[in-house]
Design an enzyme around this catalytic site. Sequence first.
Site, PDB file in Angstrom:
ATOM      1  N   LYS A  68       0.856  -1.274   0.054  1.00 28.72           N
ATOM      2  CA  LYS A  68      -0.242  -0.045   0.014  1.00 28.72           C
ATOM      3  C   LYS A  68       0.887   1.212   0.003  1.00 28.72           C
ATOM      4  O   LYS A  68       0.648   2.334  -0.542  1.00 28.72           O
ATOM      5  CB  LYS A  68      -0.919   0.081   1.190  1.00 28.72           C
ATOM      6  CG  LYS A  68      -2.201  -0.954   0.997  1.00 28.72           C
ATOM      7  CD  LYS A  68      -3.220  -0.508   1.921  1.00 28.72           C
ATOM      8  CE  LYS A  68      -4.349  -1.360   1.590  1.00 28.72           C
ATOM      9  NZ  LYS A  68      -5.668  -1.101   2.485  1.00 28.72           N
TER      10      LYS A  68
ATOM     11  N   LYS B  63      -4.273  -8.922  -6.868  1.00 31.64           N
ATOM     12  CA  LYS B  63      -5.565  -9.172  -6.106  1.00 31.64           C
ATOM     13  C   LYS B  63      -6.659  -8.151  -6.444  1.00 31.64           C
ATOM     14  O   LYS B  63      -6.248  -6.936  -6.649  1.00 31.64           O
ATOM     15  CB  LYS B  63      -4.985  -9.035  -4.798  1.00 31.64           C
ATOM     16  CG  LYS B  63      -6.256  -9.467  -3.661  1.00 31.64           C
ATOM     17  CD  LYS B  63      -5.962  -8.880  -2.174  1.00 31.64           C
ATOM     18  CE  LYS B  63      -6.557  -7.500  -1.924  1.00 31.64           C
ATOM     19  NZ  LYS B  63      -6.752  -7.218  -0.684  1.00 31.64           N
TER      20      LYS B  63
ATOM     21  N   LYS C  49     -11.198  -3.266  -3.649  1.00 30.63           N
ATOM     22  CA  LYS C  49     -12.078  -2.230  -3.726  1.00 30.63           C
ATOM     23  C   LYS C  49     -11.674  -1.057  -4.019  1.00 30.63           C
ATOM     24  O   LYS C  49     -12.266  -0.061  -4.291  1.00 30.63           O
ATOM     25  CB  LYS C  49     -13.142  -2.468  -2.541  1.00 30.63           C
ATOM     26  CG  LYS C  49     -12.618  -2.134  -1.247  1.00 30.63           C
ATOM     27  CD  LYS C  49     -14.126  -2.282  -0.057  1.00 30.63           C
ATOM     28  CE  LYS C  49     -13.569  -3.168   0.946  1.00 30.63           C
ATOM     29  NZ  LYS C  49     -12.360  -2.790   1.898  1.00 30.63           N
TER      30      LYS C  49
HETATM   31  P1  ATP Z   1      -9.021  -2.256   0.127  1.00 25.03           P
HETATM   32  O1  ATP Z   1      -8.461  -2.353  -1.243  1.00 25.03           O
HETATM   33  O2  ATP Z   1      -9.795  -1.217   0.501  1.00 25.03           O
HETATM   34  O3  ATP Z   1      -7.699  -2.319   0.824  1.00 25.03           O
HETATM   35  P2  ATP Z   1      -9.813  -4.888   0.065  1.00 25.03           P
HETATM   36  O4  ATP Z   1     -10.622  -5.051  -1.171  1.00 25.03           O
HETATM   37  O5  ATP Z   1      -8.405  -5.518   0.103  1.00 25.03           O
HETATM   38  O6  ATP Z   1      -9.627  -3.278   0.467  1.00 25.03           O
HETATM   39  P3  ATP Z   1     -10.327  -5.384   2.923  1.00 25.03           P
HETATM   40  O7  ATP Z   1     -11.291  -4.715   3.518  1.00 25.03           O
HETATM   41  O8  ATP Z   1      -8.908  -5.085   2.938  1.00 25.03           O
HETATM   42  O9  ATP Z   1     -10.597  -5.529   1.505  1.00 25.03           O
HETATM   43  O10 ATP Z   1     -10.719  -7.020   3.173  1.00 25.03           O
HETATM   44  C1  ATP Z   1     -11.782  -7.716   3.815  1.00 25.03           C
HETATM   45  C2  ATP Z   1     -11.688  -8.867   3.518  1.00 25.03           C
HETATM   46  O11 ATP Z   1     -11.972  -9.504   2.271  1.00 25.03           O
HETATM   47  C3  ATP Z   1     -10.571  -9.674   3.975  1.00 25.03           C
HETATM   48  O12 ATP Z   1     -10.753 -10.940   4.725  1.00 25.03           O
HETATM   49  C4  ATP Z   1      -9.771  -9.925   2.825  1.00 25.03           C
HETATM   50  O13 ATP Z   1      -8.865 -10.980   3.001  1.00 25.03           O
HETATM   51  C5  ATP Z   1     -10.832 -10.196   1.910  1.00 25.03           C
HETATM   52  N1  ATP Z   1     -10.581  -9.948   0.493  1.00 25.03           N
HETATM   53  C6  ATP Z   1     -10.243  -8.784   0.098  1.00 25.03           C
HETATM   54  N2  ATP Z   1     -10.153  -8.997  -1.442  1.00 25.03           N
HETATM   55  C7  ATP Z   1     -10.011 -10.222  -1.649  1.00 25.03           C
HETATM   56  C8  ATP Z   1      -9.775 -10.895  -2.825  1.00 25.03           C
HETATM   57  N3  ATP Z   1      -9.480 -10.315  -3.983  1.00 25.03           N
HETATM   58  N4  ATP Z   1      -9.816 -12.216  -2.623  1.00 25.03           N
HETATM   59  C9  ATP Z   1     -10.378 -13.012  -1.534  1.00 25.03           C
HETATM   60  N5  ATP Z   1     -10.494 -11.983  -0.461  1.00 25.03           N
HETATM   61  C10 ATP Z   1     -10.390 -10.695  -0.297  1.00 25.03           C
END
Ligand code: ATP
Length: 352
Positions: free
Chosen positions: A130, A213, A216
């Site tokens: 990040k 990955k 969002k």
């Molecule tokens: P950001 O991009 O805002 O950092 P993010 O999309 O990675 O967020 P988080 O809020 O960090 O989402 O993650 C919430 C949950 O969703 C965690 O358990 C994380 O492991 C899971 N998660 C997020 N993205 C993925 C993905 N691409 N595949 C599987 N699990 C995911």
Amino acid sequence: MTNQNSASPASAPDVVKQRPPRILSGIQPSGQLTIGNYLGALKQWAALQSQYDSFYCIVDMHAITVPQDPAELREASVRNAALYLACGLETKHCTIFIQSHVSAHSELGWILNCMTPMGWLNRMTQFKDKSAKMQADSIGSGLFTYPTLMAADILLYQTDLVPVGDDQKQHVELTRDLAQRFNSMYGETFTIPNVMIPVAGARVMGLDTPTAKMSKSEKADGHAVFLLDPLDKVRKKIMRATTDSDRVIKFSTDPERAGVNNLLTIYQAFTERSREDIEAQFDSKGYGDLKKTVAEAVAEGLKPIQERYNQLMGEKGYIYEVLKKSADRANEVASTTLDLVRDRIGFVKPLR
Ligand code: ATP
Ligand code: LTN
């Protein structure tokens, strides 16, 4: 689902031995939830809820480790509460609450910060990823100490199991190390939590860049499928997903074939069918057929979630009520642990 630390049983201090096993997990209200959040987290939360006393958190204090627009943060927090319910979480099993409503999280977060070696935080790959995308002078120290707040979230509830996507495994391992360190310095205080990663959907990749990955907060239009995307848009995004020129429809770990592997994995997670079955289904089929079938499965999976979400957003009063009741329960459980921690480290008990 795999319980990756199943060899090491949860150790519970005496005060918490007589209770059902607990789950805690959370998602940041930092944008629209994606099918990655659903398959990596929410879907397994719903599947596990009846066997555990479950705490599911909207981690707004984690979201502000990177800049957030206040109005959007507020809106996303309520929207996510509705989405947790729309994805099947039930209030009879789950305490669904907003992290900032329980001040014990900040307090324990600070205490853990003070006893976390910098070297442990330096190893965290999420911070490296990040911060690499940010301007040096806009990286707040909260982004660096993010994992100690996450450890506080988990340890306050004497959590046995933490269901998360693959990217969070390292943070749960750090939580275990911190709990062990605290217990050996001050005596049995925290339950040592285990991580749980889903078999399919642990790491859903971006549709446009299948080597990264799905996230969002990634802004590119074809990157993520959001849970609230109109279903036609869902289909279009999947039809445009990056693939390759091989024309072989098989699961694969080859980075060149990551796009097809990602589509197959998404299909596996939504349909809950075996890999063999799926490969047989697409034997001698083309990428067009694959995309169409995956698009339909995802649209079919999202339809009932969106219907329930729309219904719930028409009853916002109900959502606020759930959040209030849940915060009361979370405060009760968290303050029991925090009182014990304060006592263990030598803080003077205030007169009540
Ligand atoms: P950001 O991009 O805002 O950092 P993010 O999309 O990675 O967020 P988080 O809020 O960090 O989402 O993650 C919430 C949950 O969703 C965690 O358990 C994380 O492991 C899971 N998660 C997020 N993205 C993925 C993905 N691409 N595949 C599987 N699990 C995911
Ligand atoms: N760091 C997690 C969100 C999170 C979390 C938690 C997950 C915050 N606190 C406690 C499990 C348990 C992420 O997904 N980025």
